[in-house]
Design a protein around this motif. Structure first.
Motif, PDB file in Angstrom:
ATOM      1  N   GLY A 101      -4.391   4.935  -8.560  1.00 36.54           N
ATOM      2  CA  GLY A 101      -3.822   4.968  -7.013  1.00 36.54           C
ATOM      3  C   GLY A 101      -4.851   4.690  -6.139  1.00 36.54           C
ATOM      4  O   GLY A 101      -5.973   4.394  -6.387  1.00 36.54           O
ATOM      5  N   LYS A 103      -5.552   6.863  -3.401  1.00 35.65           N
ATOM      6  CA  LYS A 103      -6.266   8.137  -3.045  1.00 35.65           C
ATOM      7  C   LYS A 103      -7.561   8.359  -3.695  1.00 35.65           C
ATOM      8  O   LYS A 103      -8.593   8.717  -3.000  1.00 35.65           O
ATOM      9  N   LEU A 106     -10.287   5.801  -2.366  1.00 29.97           N
ATOM     10  CA  LEU A 106     -10.745   6.342  -1.176  1.00 29.97           C
ATOM     11  C   LEU A 106     -11.818   7.305  -1.182  1.00 29.97           C
ATOM     12  O   LEU A 106     -12.764   7.361  -0.153  1.00 29.97           O
ATOM     13  N   ASP A 205      -7.562   0.464   4.092  1.00 30.29           N
ATOM     14  CA  ASP A 205      -6.535   1.000   3.179  1.00 30.29           C
ATOM     15  C   ASP A 205      -5.233   0.163   3.330  1.00 30.29           C
ATOM     16  O   ASP A 205      -4.614   0.281   4.332  1.00 30.29           O
ATOM     17  N   TYR A 208       0.313   0.221   2.403  1.00 31.14           N
ATOM     18  CA  TYR A 208       1.758  -0.028   2.879  1.00 31.14           C
ATOM     19  C   TYR A 208       1.780  -1.694   2.923  1.00 31.14           C
ATOM     20  O   TYR A 208       2.511  -1.933   3.734  1.00 31.14           O
ATOM     21  N   LYS A 239       3.659   2.581  -3.272  1.00 29.48           N
ATOM     22  CA  LYS A 239       4.770   2.510  -2.431  1.00 29.48           C
ATOM     23  C   LYS A 239       5.656   0.972  -2.738  1.00 29.48           C
ATOM     24  O   LYS A 239       6.703   0.903  -2.413  1.00 29.48           O
ATOM     25  N   TYR A 324       7.413   4.282   8.430  1.00 27.04           N
ATOM     26  CA  TYR A 324       7.389   5.766   9.168  1.00 27.04           C
ATOM     27  C   TYR A 324       7.683   5.236  10.689  1.00 27.04           C
ATOM     28  O   TYR A 324       7.423   4.164  11.127  1.00 27.04           O
TER      29      TYR A 324
HETATM   30  N1  PLP Z   1      -3.279   5.917   1.905  1.00 31.76           N
HETATM   31  C1  PLP Z   1      -2.353   6.398   2.988  1.00 31.76           C
HETATM   32  C2  PLP Z   1      -2.529   5.947   4.219  1.00 31.76           C
HETATM   33  C3  PLP Z   1      -1.389   6.987   2.327  1.00 31.76           C
HETATM   34  O1  PLP Z   1      -0.333   7.327   3.383  1.00 31.76           O
HETATM   35  C4  PLP Z   1      -1.107   7.357   1.031  1.00 31.76           C
HETATM   36  C5  PLP Z   1       0.028   8.314   0.599  1.00 31.76           C
HETATM   37  O2  PLP Z   1       0.924   8.611   1.233  1.00 31.76           O
HETATM   38  C6  PLP Z   1      -2.090   7.117   0.106  1.00 31.76           C
HETATM   39  C7  PLP Z   1      -3.134   6.276   0.677  1.00 31.76           C
HETATM   40  C8  PLP Z   1      -2.283   7.490  -1.118  1.00 31.76           C
HETATM   41  O3  PLP Z   1      -1.592   6.464  -1.971  1.00 31.76           O
HETATM   42  P1  PLP Z   1      -1.784   6.460  -3.506  1.00 31.76           P
HETATM   43  O4  PLP Z   1      -0.327   6.913  -4.135  1.00 31.76           O
HETATM   44  O5  PLP Z   1      -1.741   4.956  -3.727  1.00 31.76           O
HETATM   45  O6  PLP Z   1      -2.755   7.165  -4.006  1.00 31.76           O
END
Ligand code: PLP
Length: 393
Positions: A101, A103, A106, A205, A208, A239, A324
């Protein structure tokens, strides 16, 4: 036993608290309409599930992924996708990293670059992870306010020179959570120049990037010539393909930054399950046929919510991307009191803007991912309930 300093300095993950509140209401039998956590309510497409079913029978996927940066099939599919969607050429061997993912990546990019005392430039409001990781690394987050009058873009010229000099990373996130705005290539050019001028890494990032409503497709920061020297971009299948639970994404950027991420990751995790990577490769190859339908679905919901709220006199800024709606709160309310009132009086769950930072105060976030048999009908019902409040702005 006393916990480590880094844990004592951070609040609980905000969405865990919201999930607990929601569970409590549901247990009491309340009929909640949930605009809370942004987690797609639709199933992962069948073509991804079928690819997974096949891939899981391959014995090599049952073992560690010893590549450290992802299956070649997945990295090649990513390179094809970056070329066809953004016109960006990346070398699948040196400029692509498979991630668990977005997260996870990051987090690990901060561990790769941030030393104690360093500054991380973080948008405010923003997804909480950028700031928390800065603290975990012993650094400090410097907020870049996202103001409505500035189209919710940070004003890079307002960052004091002394701060920019100590900064190691600059975070951007467009299409933006929570404000729903897009950034164009001109802004990315400015940000890339800023990163060059101050010798820092621009981290975009792009979670989206495939959720947008107009004709103009959101760009990749790597479309800026030479950006890969100073930038890394994080993508996610969460997403785009309704795959939040699968935990699969990717990073693209300059080889030196991908190597830094890869080295950090390989000392911490062992990568995404190989079968998931193969299914993700297949998903990316099907992107062009799939994504327009996904966008149409969210656009229908967005339009229903915007029209509904405008119909009851709320001043709405129309989301351009992400799923959103970032709503200013009425007179006499803070984010928290308005969110509380919506929950208690209307059974409508929204996220108070303050959880995204000080500059999120005065707003609530409404997610278009609505778990209901008919999400558009649920939106209409929520609007009806909220009309009863008769608030003024
Ligand atoms: N970055 C943003 C801005 C998010 O809103 C989210 C999840 O809601 C993520 C990263 C994490 O996404 P992932 O499921 O790819 O870890």
């Amino acid at each position: 036993m006393e916990r480590a300093y880094r844990l004592r300095t951070i609040p609980p993950y905000p969405f865990r608290e919201i999930a607990a509140l929601k569970a409590e209401k549901i247990q009491r039998g309340e009929k909640l309409i949930d605009f809370g956590i942004g987690d797609p309510d639709q199933a992962t497409p069948d073509f991804v599930i079928e690819a997974m079913t096949e891939a899981i029978r391959e014995p090599r996927t049952h073992q560690y992924d010893e590549t450290g940066h992802g299956y070649p099939e997945y990295r090649q599919a990513i390179a094809r996708h970056m070329a066809s969607r953004f016109g960006v050429e990346v070398d699948p061997d040196t400029q692509v990293q498979s991630t668990i993912g977005c997260k996870e990546a990051l987090v690990h990019i901060e561990w790769a670059y941030v030393d104690p005392g360093d500054i991380v430039l973080v948008p405010d409001p923003a997804y909480s992870v950028y700031k928390v990781q800065a603290t975990f690394c012993g650094g400090a987050a410097f907020p870049m306010p996202l103001r409505e009058e500035n189209g919710f873009l940070p004003d890079l010229r307002a960052i004091p020179k002394s701060v920019a000099q100590r900064a190691k990373l600059l975070w951007l996130n467009y299409p933006n959570n929570p404000t729903g705005v897009l950034a164009d290539l001109t802004f990315y050019e400015e940000a890339v120049q800023f990163a060059r001028d101050h010798d820092l890494l621009l981290c975009q990032d792009a979670s989206y990037v495939e959720v947008y409503y107009g004709e103009a497709k959101p760009a990749s920061v790597l479309q800026v010539p030479g950006a890969a020297d100073v930038a890394i971009e994080f993508h996610s299948l969460s997403k785009t393909f309704n795959m939040t639970g699968w935990r699969v994404g990717f990073a693209v950027g300059g080889p030196q930054h991908i190597e830094a991420l890869s080295r950090t990751k390989s000392n911490v995790d062992s990568g995404t399950f190989g079968a998931v990577q193969l299914a993700a490769a297949h998903a990316l190859d099907q992107y062009a046929g799939w994504a327009p339908g996904l966008r149409r679905m969210y656009q229908q919901r967005r339009d229903a919510l915007v029209a509904g709220l405008r119909g009851i006199g709320w001043p709405v800024r129309v989301p351009e991307g992400a799923f959103y709606l970032w709503q200013r709160v009425p007179q006499g309310h803070t984010s928290a009191t308005f969110a509380e009132e919506l929950l208690d009086k209307c059974g409508v769950l929204v996220v108070p803007g303050g959880v995204y930072g000080d500059f999120g105060e005065g707003y609530v976030r409404m997610s278009l991912t609505i778990m209901a048999p008919n999400p558009v009908a649920a939106i209409a019902e929520a609007v009806e309930r909220m009309a009863e409040l008769r608030v003024t702005f």
